[in-house]
Each structure stands twice: as structure tokens, then as C-alpha cells.
Design a protein around this motif. Structure first.
Motif, PDB file in Angstrom:
ATOM      1  N   ALA A  96      62.212  32.997  11.231  1.00  0.00           N
ATOM      2  CA  ALA A  96      63.341  32.833  10.298  1.00  0.00           C
ATOM      3  C   ALA A  96      62.911  32.011   9.094  1.00  0.00           C
ATOM      4  O   ALA A  96      62.029  31.158   9.202  1.00  0.00           O
ATOM      5  CB  ALA A  96      64.495  32.139  11.021  1.00  0.00           C
ATOM      6  N   SER A 139      72.672  32.365  20.882  1.00  0.00           N
ATOM      7  CA  SER A 139      71.822  31.367  20.214  1.00  0.00           C
ATOM      8  C   SER A 139      71.206  30.436  21.261  1.00  0.00           C
ATOM      9  O   SER A 139      71.710  30.311  22.369  1.00  0.00           O
ATOM     10  CB  SER A 139      72.630  30.564  19.186  1.00  0.00           C
ATOM     11  N   TYR A 194      77.410  35.816  11.382  1.00  0.00           N
ATOM     12  CA  TYR A 194      76.318  35.943  12.338  1.00  0.00           C
ATOM     13  C   TYR A 194      75.037  35.316  11.815  1.00  0.00           C
ATOM     14  O   TYR A 194      74.365  34.552  12.507  1.00  0.00           O
ATOM     15  CB  TYR A 194      76.068  37.423  12.675  1.00  0.00           C
ATOM     16  N   SER A 195      74.729  35.627  10.546  1.00  0.00           N
ATOM     17  CA  SER A 195      73.429  35.190  10.039  1.00  0.00           C
ATOM     18  C   SER A 195      73.458  33.781   9.457  1.00  0.00           C
ATOM     19  O   SER A 195      72.421  33.118   9.400  1.00  0.00           O
ATOM     20  CB  SER A 195      72.906  36.182   9.000  1.00  0.00           C
ATOM     21  N   ARG A 196      74.618  33.311   8.986  1.00  0.00           N
ATOM     22  CA  ARG A 196      74.691  31.975   8.392  1.00  0.00           C
ATOM     23  C   ARG A 196      75.823  31.164   9.020  1.00  0.00           C
ATOM     24  O   ARG A 196      76.751  30.723   8.314  1.00  0.00           O
ATOM     25  CB  ARG A 196      74.936  32.054   6.874  1.00  0.00           C
ATOM     26  N   ALA A 205      77.717  29.461  15.915  1.00  0.00           N
ATOM     27  CA  ALA A 205      76.482  30.149  16.318  1.00  0.00           C
ATOM     28  C   ALA A 205      76.522  30.477  17.801  1.00  0.00           C
ATOM     29  O   ALA A 205      76.074  31.536  18.238  1.00  0.00           O
ATOM     30  CB  ALA A 205      75.276  29.274  16.004  1.00  0.00           C
ATOM     31  N   GLU A 238      66.476  36.748  17.331  1.00  0.00           N
ATOM     32  CA  GLU A 238      65.569  37.423  16.405  1.00  0.00           C
ATOM     33  C   GLU A 238      64.876  36.444  15.453  1.00  0.00           C
ATOM     34  O   GLU A 238      64.059  36.848  14.617  1.00  0.00           O
ATOM     35  CB  GLU A 238      66.296  38.515  15.611  1.00  0.00           C
ATOM     36  N   ASP A 239      65.222  35.140  15.554  1.00  0.00           N
ATOM     37  CA  ASP A 239      64.572  34.131  14.694  1.00  0.00           C
ATOM     38  C   ASP A 239      63.191  33.740  15.229  1.00  0.00           C
ATOM     39  O   ASP A 239      62.435  33.041  14.554  1.00  0.00           O
ATOM     40  CB  ASP A 239      65.434  32.843  14.640  1.00  0.00           C
ATOM     41  N   ARG A 270      68.669  32.100  16.614  1.00  0.00           N
ATOM     42  CA  ARG A 270      69.082  33.418  17.104  1.00  0.00           C
ATOM     43  C   ARG A 270      67.891  34.046  17.833  1.00  0.00           C
ATOM     44  O   ARG A 270      66.731  33.702  17.513  1.00  0.00           O
ATOM     45  CB  ARG A 270      69.469  34.325  15.926  1.00  0.00           C
ATOM     46  N   ALA A 290      78.847  39.695   8.846  1.00  0.00           N
ATOM     47  CA  ALA A 290      77.399  39.533   8.661  1.00  0.00           C
ATOM     48  C   ALA A 290      77.050  38.075   8.373  1.00  0.00           C
ATOM     49  O   ALA A 290      76.092  37.522   8.926  1.00  0.00           O
ATOM     50  CB  ALA A 290      76.929  40.430   7.525  1.00  0.00           C
ATOM     51  N   GLU A 291      77.857  37.457   7.512  1.00  0.00           N
ATOM     52  CA  GLU A 291      77.601  36.066   7.139  1.00  0.00           C
ATOM     53  C   GLU A 291      77.803  35.136   8.345  1.00  0.00           C
ATOM     54  O   GLU A 291      77.034  34.193   8.557  1.00  0.00           O
ATOM     55  CB  GLU A 291      78.542  35.681   6.005  1.00  0.00           C
ATOM     56  N   ARG A 294      68.644  24.556   6.952  1.00  0.00           N
ATOM     57  CA  ARG A 294      69.685  25.203   6.139  1.00  0.00           C
ATOM     58  C   ARG A 294      70.763  24.205   5.710  1.00  0.00           C
ATOM     59  O   ARG A 294      71.403  24.371   4.688  1.00  0.00           O
ATOM     60  CB  ARG A 294      70.310  26.335   6.967  1.00  0.00           C
TER      61      ARG A 294
END
Lengths: 274, 362
Positions: B345, B248, B233-235, B242, B286-287, B284, B230-231, B270
Motif C-alpha cells: 500500500a 482488516s 473501503y479504501s480510505r 476499517a 490487499e495492502d 487491508r 469505494a472511499e 495517512r
């Protein structure tokens, strides 16, 4: 009504296919004649006496001929010592090259072809000049020479056998399960190289049992040398021995191949029953 | 080579790879690679072809001797211990079952090498074959088994010795998709049940993300990022990660302190520690949100239907951006439509402009 079977016209071979079949038969027949006529002539001659009548005298007389038993056992002894020497030398070498030095495969292939290129007479004369006396006095010098002579055939059989399996992965799998080098060789590699080893063995035995030049120049009376020498005494007996030698070699080879086949069949049947 | 004492088998060991270097000619297959695996954990080594993941696994198994670095198992350096003494079970990509042995004898092989008596090893082999659901195929030979069955026997064989560490070298890559999914679940379930420390090499991100507790993304012989799926993918901490994990898009932007401006909105960065001002924002699907707008700055160039969602590729100034849209909403979007983009995001990763992220998949 709809026909469920193909018509006769569809089943009948085309003229082209028919011609092909005829030619195939002719070529096969010629090849068979090429091999079988001399065999027939040899057998016919050996089962006749000097008067031209059918006779078993040559067969019965063989064991009592001077020098036959010694020549026979010498050939057998040399065949098996050569076989052992060849396998002990070539099996680990070929495996090692495949596993650790694959780049040397070409070189090894070249080296193993040399005994075909260099005539046996040159090889044996060179060795007889260079070998120490004690070795020259031993028939096992011939075994050493035969190991070199059989190398091209043995290497190719083993190489083909190894190439047919994923040797590296099998060895690594075996080692990861705790097997050491000899255990891996004995339990994993050799059983999977059985066909290659068998083929190498058959070729070695056939070649050694029929070798004449080196034995003759090294002054050892092996079976082929004895047959040649005895020819001058009694042609019928000498021909009978060479026919028996041929049949004996063939029986030996057939027995080895059958043994391997029945072993594979037994394993397969066992699995199918399960 | 010295003998490594086993810990009784079954319970997982702690594995630590420290600064491993392995050089082949001019290639540094491992270039200071480090990794820690906790007892009972499944860590996937993920990366493109030639990134060093298989070399790292083979160094752990003992099939590659490292030029520098330490391989620690429960604190003991095994870098010079031979493979047969490391007490690790390995499953290979190419099945690797011994063709001359039945499934039962394959599974019992490791026990035999450990001197386990005939009856005990037969019972154990049957037990493990039952565990992988192949009890009824015990007497069959490898050539009589399907690819999936062979790989399950290989797994059973590796598990039978109760290894301290289980190593899986792309074990599913030779199987078809359906078998792969089933075996993936089976491996994960067995690994968790037996609590065996496992290192799993794959180039398939779906496999890595769905099976592993943590994933180590490798690049050029080094670990790029090690994190939970999860990390990761998301971070992702780099544009390479990425780009390699998930989908991406990169959009050239100019950084203003700790924010970047994206389609009229200031979005937090970030990783503000990056020195460059001209950077790429890594987004991403979804961002970003899109809405049909005749005055919008972007144009729809492509749509890919993926079931519940549709991936819409839009051309926005100097970049192509991929955006996930609910399929019912995407129905009205057509090639050439003008759309407006909005960043949804909370923050975005930025990377140096045109940083190399090329990944040559196997």
C-alpha cells in the motif's frame, strides 16, 4: 412381485393405539352424556303436559304469559347495550395498552381478572349502595355491571387477537401511508381483529343472556329472572322458555361464527380465482 | 401538528438531520447524529446492532420524536410533524402488508388516504404492481404471496404515494440469499429510475456497499464516517470503520514522524495528525504481499479459499495479518510455512494502540 401397498399387518392399529381410541371414545361419550342428558330431560319435560302426555301447549302458551315479552326484550336490550359498551371500552383500551403502554399489560390482566374473583353478589350490593337514585332506577345500571362482569373474557379474546398480528408495524405502515388514527383503527386494526372481537361478542352475549344474580338483586325481571319466577306458576312453560333461550343463544352464536367464516372463505376464494 | 406541503411527489427531496439526540432511559440512542442526503441520492445507514441506525430512520419517518435536533426536508423542519403528514414512504423489515387486503388494495391504500378517486387509484396501483413485476398477483392476499413477493408489494405500496423520501428499514433481512440479491438490484434500479431520495438501514455491509451512493457508518449514536462505498473501503478514517467495512488486520508499530516501519519498510501514515507514537497500523488484506521464505518473519496459520483468491492468515510477531493471495499461488503455502511480508500500500491508516473496534453484529 413386489407389494406396492403396505401389508395388512402394517395397517392394523397396534393394541396400544386401539386402547387409546377406546378410552377416547369413553371420555367423549361421558362428556356428551353430561351435557345432553339434562338437555334431553328438559326438552322432554317441556313437551309434556301435567297429565304426562306429549304436548305443544307450553310452546304455544309462551307469548301470552304475563311479563314474558317485557323480560325477553329487556334481556335483548341489555345484551346489546352491554356488547356495545364492552367493545367501545375494551377495544381501544387493549389496543392502546399494546401500542403505547405494553408494560401495563400485566396490570390490566390482573384488573380484568377481579370480576371472576369477586362474587357478583358482592359487586351488585356494593354498587346498589353507592349508585345515585336515578341510576338505580334504570335497567342500564345492569349493563354497566355486565361490562365489568364480561371484562375477563373480553380482554383475553382481544389480547389473543392483537398478539396474533404485528400491531405496531401495521399501525406504523398505515400512518406512513397517510392514514390518521381513526382511519388506521377502522381500516387496518379492526378488520384484522375480527376474530378476537367476534369471540368477545359471543362470550358477552352468552354471559348477559344467562345472568341471574345481579338482575334479581337489582329487581329487574330479565329472562332468567322471569324463568325462575314463573317456575312456581307453570314448570312446563318455564322449562320450555329456558330451553328456547339456550337454543336461541346457541343459534345466535353459530350465526355470528358462520358469518365470519363465510366472509373469510369468500375473501380466500376471490383470491384463489384471481 | 402542522401539515407539510408536498412537492408534487416523485422528485426527491433534500434531507438533513442535524445534531439529533434521542435518549431512552440511560441510553443515548442518538448522540448528536447528523446526516445530509441530496435529492435522488440513496444513503445507507450501516452499523452494528444498537448503533442507532433504526432510531435515526424512525426519527426521519416521525415514529420517534427527537429530544434535540432538527429534521429538515427541503429546508423545512419536520421534527414535530406527525408521520402521516411527512409524505414519506416506508418499507419495514417484517413486510407489514395489511392481511385483510389484497396486494392491489394494499398498494392503493395510501392513495385512498390521499382522497384519490377509485378508478384512478386502481389504475395507479396496477401500474405500480406492474413496475415491481407483480401485476398477475394483484388480487392475492399477503398469506398467498412468498416473502420476496410480499416485500415487493410493500415497496410498491410505498412508491405508489410518490413519496418525497423513501425509507427502507432492513427490508431484505428476512429474505433468503437469492431473493435478497434480486430484490436488492430491483430496489436500486427503481430508486434510480424514479430518482427518489432514499435512506436505507442495514447491518449488512455487502448490501450497503452494493446499493448506496454513500454509506454512513454509525457507532454509539453518531456518524463515524459518511463516504462513497469505494472511499469507505479504501480510505477509512478510523479503525472502527476499517474493521466494520471489509476485512482488516491491526499491527502494533512505532510511529516515526509521518511514517511507520512495517517489516523493514518505512510506509507513509495517512493520518499523521494522530498524537500517539505507539499505534496500530490498520491493513487491508490487499495492502500486504507474502512470499515463501524459509528465513521469513511470519508463519502461515490458516488458509480460506474464496474462489479466485485465497485469504491467508499469517502470524507475524505480535499480530495476526490476513493477506489475499491468488488461489493458484496460494496452493504451495501450507500451515506452518515461513513467509516474508511486504507492504504494497502507498500509505496506511494508524489508530491509537488497542482502540476499541468491537462490533456486535445483529
Amino acid at each position: 412381485m413386489v407389494a406396492l401397498t403396505p401389508s395388512a399387518a402394517a395397517v392394523a392399529p397396534t393394541p396400544r393405539r386401539h386402547r387409546l381410541r377406546v378410552w377416547r371414545g369413553i371420555i367423549l361419550g361421558l362428556a356428551a352424556a353430561y351435557f345432553l342428558i339434562p338437555l334431553y330431560a328438559g326438552l322432554r319435560f317441556s313437551f309434556h303436559n301435567d297429565a304426562g302426555q306429549w304436548s305443544l301447549y307450553a310452546l304455544k302458551a309462551i307469548p301470552s304469559q304475563i311479563g314474558f315479552t317485557g323480560a325477553f326484550f329487556l334481556s335483548i336490550k341489555l345484551a346489546f347495550t352491554t356488547l356495545i359498551g364492552t367493545l367501545v371500552l375494551m377495544v381501544p383500551t387493549t389496543i392502546y395498552i399494546h401500542l403505547h403502554l405494553p408494560r401495563l399489560r400485566r396490570l390490566l390482566e390482573f384488573v380484568t381478572v377481579l370480576p371472576i374473583v369477586i362474587p357478583p353478589i358482592v359487586l351488585i350490593l356494593g354498587v346498589l349502595r353507592a349508585a345515585p337514585i336515578w341510576l338505580k332506577a334504570s335497567p342500564y345500571l345492569l349493563s354497566l355491571m355486565y361490562v365489568i362482569l364480561t371484562m375477563p373474557f373480553v380482554y383475553r379474546s382481544l389480547d389473543a387477537g392483537i398478539s396474533a398480528i404485528d400491531l405496531k408495524t401495521l399501525v406504523e405502515a398505515s400512518r406512513s401511508l397517510g392514514a390518521n388514527g381513526p382511519q388506521t383503527l377502522w381500516r387496518v386494526i379492526l378488520p384484522n381483529l375480527r376474530a378476537g372481537i367476534l369471540s368477545a361478542s359471543v362470550l358477552t352475549l352468552a354471559l348477559v343472556l344467562g345472568e341471574f344474580t345481579m338482575a334479581s338483586l337489582d329487581l329487574w325481571t330479565t329472562l332468567p329472572v322471569w324463568i325462575y319466577q314463573f317456575q312456581q306458576t307453570d314448570g312446563h312453560i318455564a322449562t320450555m322458555v329456558s330451553m328456547l333461550s339456550l337454543i336461541g343463544t346457541w343459534v345466535l352464536i353459530t350465526a355470528m361464527v358462520s358469518l365470519d367464516r363465510s366472509e373469510s372463505r369468500r375473501s380466500r376464494r376471490k383470491a384463489e380465482v384471481a | 401538528m402542522s401539515q407539510v406541503p408536498t412537492n408534487g411527489g416523485g422528485s426527491g427531496a433534500r434531507v438533513e438531520l442535524r445534531e439529533l439526540v434521542r435518549i431512552f432511559g440511560r441510553t443515548r440512542a442518538l448522540d448528536g447524529f447528523s446526516l445530509e442526503v441530496e435529492p435522488g441520492e440513496l444513503v445507507a445507514l450501516l452499523g452494528p446492532s444498537g448503533c442507532g441506525k433504526t432510531t435515526a430512520l424512525r426519527a426521519l419517518a416521525g415514529f420517534e420524536l427527537v429530544d434535540h435536533g432538527q429534521v429538515l426536508v427541503d429546508g423545512q423542519d419536520v421534527a414535530r410533524v406527525s408521520p402521516q403528514d411527512r409524505d414519506m414512504g416506508m418499507v419495514f423489515q417484517s413486510y407489514s402488508l395489511f392481511p385483510n387486503m389484497s396486494a392491489l388494495h394494499n398498494v392503493a391504500f395510501g392513495l385512498r388516504m390521499r382522497g384519490v378517486r377509485s378508478v384512478a387509484r386502481r389504475d395507479k396501483a396496477h401500474e405500480i404492481l406492474e413496475l415491481v413485476g407483480l401485476h398477475e398477483h394483484a388480487e392475492k392476499y399477503p398469506h398467498q404471496l412468498s416473502g420476496g413477493q410480499q416485500q415487493r408489494v410493500a415497496l410498491a405500496r410505498a412508491l405508489a404515494i410518490e413519496p418525497r423520501v423513501l425509507l427502507l428499514d432492513e427490508p431484505l433481512s428476512a429474505l433468503d440469499a437469492k431473493v435478497r440479491t434480486g430484490l436488492r438490484d430491483q430496489i436500486r434500479s427503481l430508486q434510480q429510475r424514479l430518482a427518489i431520495t432514499t435512506v436505507f438501514v442495514t447491518h449488512d455491509q455487502e448490501e450497503a456497499l452494493s446499493m448506496a451512493d454513500r454509506v454512513c457508518v454509525m457507532r454509539d449514536g453518531r456518524g463515524e464516517q459518511t463516504a462513497t462505498p469505494a472511499e469507505l473501503y479504501s480510505r477509512p478514517t478510523s479503525a472502527f470503520v476499517a474493521h466494520f467495512v471489509g476485512v482488516s488486520s491491526r499491527v502494533p508499530v512505532r510511529r516515526d514522524g509521518a511514517t511507520v516501519g512495517l517489516w523493514g519498510t518505512a510506509v507513509a501514515v495517512r493520518n499523521p495528525e494522530l498524537a500517539e507514537r505507539d499505534v496500530d497500523a490498520v491493513l487491508r488484506p490487499e495492502d500486504v504481499a507474502i512470499a515463501a521464505d524459509p528465513a521469513g518473519a511470519a508463519t502461515v496459520v490458516h488458509k480460506s479459499f474464496l474462489g479466485a483468491i485465497t485469504r491467508v492468515t499469517v502470524s507475524a510477531e505480535s499480530a495476526e495479518v490476513r493477506v489475499d493471495v491468488r488461489s493458484d499461488a496460494a496452493r504451495d503455502l501450507n500451515h506452518g510455512d515461513r513467509v516474508a511480508l511486504t507492504v504494497v500500500a502507498r500509505d496506511v491508516l494508524v489508530s491509537p494502540r488497542n482502540e476499541r473496534t468491537d462490533v456486535d453484529e445483529d
